[in-house]
Motif scaffolding. Structure first.
Motif, short mmCIF file in Angstrom:
data_model
loop_
_atom_site.label_atom_id
_atom_site.label_comp_id
_atom_site.label_asym_id
_atom_site.label_seq_id
_atom_site.Cartn_x
_atom_site.Cartn_y
_atom_site.Cartn_z
N HIS A 80 27.55 76.10 51.39
CA HIS A 80 28.39 76.52 50.26
C HIS A 80 27.97 77.88 49.75
O HIS A 80 26.80 78.26 49.83
N ASN A 81 28.94 78.59 49.20
CA ASN A 81 28.65 79.73 48.33
C ASN A 81 29.66 79.64 47.18
O ASN A 81 30.35 78.64 47.05
N MET A 82 29.75 80.66 46.37
CA MET A 82 30.62 80.58 45.20
C MET A 82 32.10 80.44 45.53
O MET A 82 32.86 79.85 44.75
N MET A 83 32.54 80.95 46.67
CA MET A 83 33.97 81.00 46.97
C MET A 83 34.38 80.20 48.20
O MET A 83 35.57 80.05 48.46
N SER A 84 33.43 79.69 48.98
CA SER A 84 33.79 78.94 50.18
C SER A 84 32.78 77.85 50.46
O SER A 84 31.64 77.89 49.98
N ALA A 85 33.21 76.87 51.23
CA ALA A 85 32.36 75.76 51.63
C ALA A 85 32.76 75.32 53.02
O ALA A 85 33.95 75.27 53.34
N VAL A 86 31.77 75.04 53.85
CA VAL A 86 32.00 74.52 55.19
C VAL A 86 31.31 73.16 55.27
O VAL A 86 30.12 73.05 55.00
N HIS A 87 32.09 72.14 55.62
CA HIS A 87 31.56 70.78 55.74
C HIS A 87 31.70 70.34 57.19
O HIS A 87 32.79 70.41 57.76
N SER A 88 30.63 69.84 57.77
CA SER A 88 30.65 69.24 59.09
C SER A 88 30.39 67.75 58.90
O SER A 88 29.40 67.38 58.26
N VAL A 89 31.28 66.91 59.41
CA VAL A 89 31.15 65.47 59.24
C VAL A 89 31.38 64.75 60.56
O VAL A 89 32.04 65.26 61.46
N VAL A 90 30.82 63.55 60.65
CA VAL A 90 31.15 62.62 61.72
C VAL A 90 32.23 61.71 61.15
O VAL A 90 32.05 61.11 60.09
N GLU A 91 33.37 61.65 61.83
CA GLU A 91 34.46 60.79 61.39
C GLU A 91 34.41 59.49 62.19
O GLU A 91 34.59 59.51 63.40
N GLY A 92 34.16 58.39 61.51
CA GLY A 92 34.24 57.08 62.15
C GLY A 92 35.68 56.61 62.08
O GLY A 92 36.27 56.55 61.00
N VAL A 93 36.27 56.28 63.23
CA VAL A 93 37.68 55.90 63.30
C VAL A 93 37.77 54.48 63.82
O VAL A 93 37.16 54.15 64.84
N THR A 94 38.53 53.64 63.11
CA THR A 94 38.75 52.27 63.54
C THR A 94 40.24 52.09 63.79
O THR A 94 41.06 52.38 62.91
N SER A 95 40.59 51.62 64.98
CA SER A 95 42.01 51.39 65.30
C SER A 95 42.45 50.04 64.73
O SER A 95 41.62 49.21 64.34
N SER A 96 43.75 49.82 64.75
CA SER A 96 44.28 48.55 64.26
C SER A 96 43.79 47.38 65.11
O SER A 96 43.72 46.25 64.65
N GLY A 97 43.41 47.65 66.36
CA GLY A 97 42.88 46.62 67.24
C GLY A 97 41.40 46.39 67.06
O GLY A 97 40.80 45.55 67.73
N GLY A 98 40.78 47.15 66.15
CA GLY A 98 39.36 46.97 65.88
C GLY A 98 38.44 47.85 66.70
O GLY A 98 37.23 47.79 66.54
N ASP A 99 39.00 48.65 67.62
CA ASP A 99 38.17 49.54 68.42
C ASP A 99 37.63 50.66 67.54
O ASP A 99 38.32 51.16 66.66
#
Length: 140
Positions: A80-99
């Motif tokens: 972060h700085n005063m005018m911008s922010a960069v976020h790196s995340v791991v996205e956990g995704v669950t399908s409707s079938g549970g995968d």
């Protein structure tokens, strides 16, 4: 009738609202979080670079046409700085079938007169199992 955009206090609040909108399947709510600037960019896993509101809106409509996605961000690393922010995340995704799968996302935010807004969302498919533990503090 176009909804009035809310003033959002932090990049973290924008990010939380972004993932909540994804989980609800709320395209309009999701698009309200993007900057008004036409220079916004979005890259979905395996997809082309999308530029501008119309292209990004159309892509989210297609992705969310059957409802929300069950995506849970974790392992946040921020810069972060005063005018911008960069976020790196791991996205956990669950399908409707549970995968379960995981993706790696980089979300970029800018502070605008209307508050913090997303200017870039870039997601890639991550190989292998979900990484355990915290991210390293020194990336290079």
């Amino acid at each position: 009738m176009k909804r009035e955009k809310q003033l959002i206090g932090t990049a973290a609040e924008v990010e939380a609202a972004f993932y909540e909108a994804l989980n609800r399947g709320d395209v309009d709510g999701l698009m309200e979080l993007w900057a008004d600037d036409e220079e916004i960019i979005c890259v979905h896993p395996g997809g082309p670079r999308l530029h501008g509101h119309a292209a990004i809106h159309a892509s989210w409509e297609a992705i969310l046409e059957r409802g929300g996605l069950q995506i849970r961000p974790s392992q946040l690393h921020t810069s972060h700085n005063m005018m911008s922010a960069v976020h790196s995340v791991v996205e956990g995704v669950t399908s409707s079938g549970g995968d379960a799968a995981h993706l790696i996302a980089t979300n970029v935010y800018m502070k605008t007169p209307a508050g913090w807004r997303m200017v870039s969302h870039h997601v890639s498919v991550a190989p292998g199992p979900v990484p355990a533990g915290a991210l390293p503090t020194n990336l290079h």
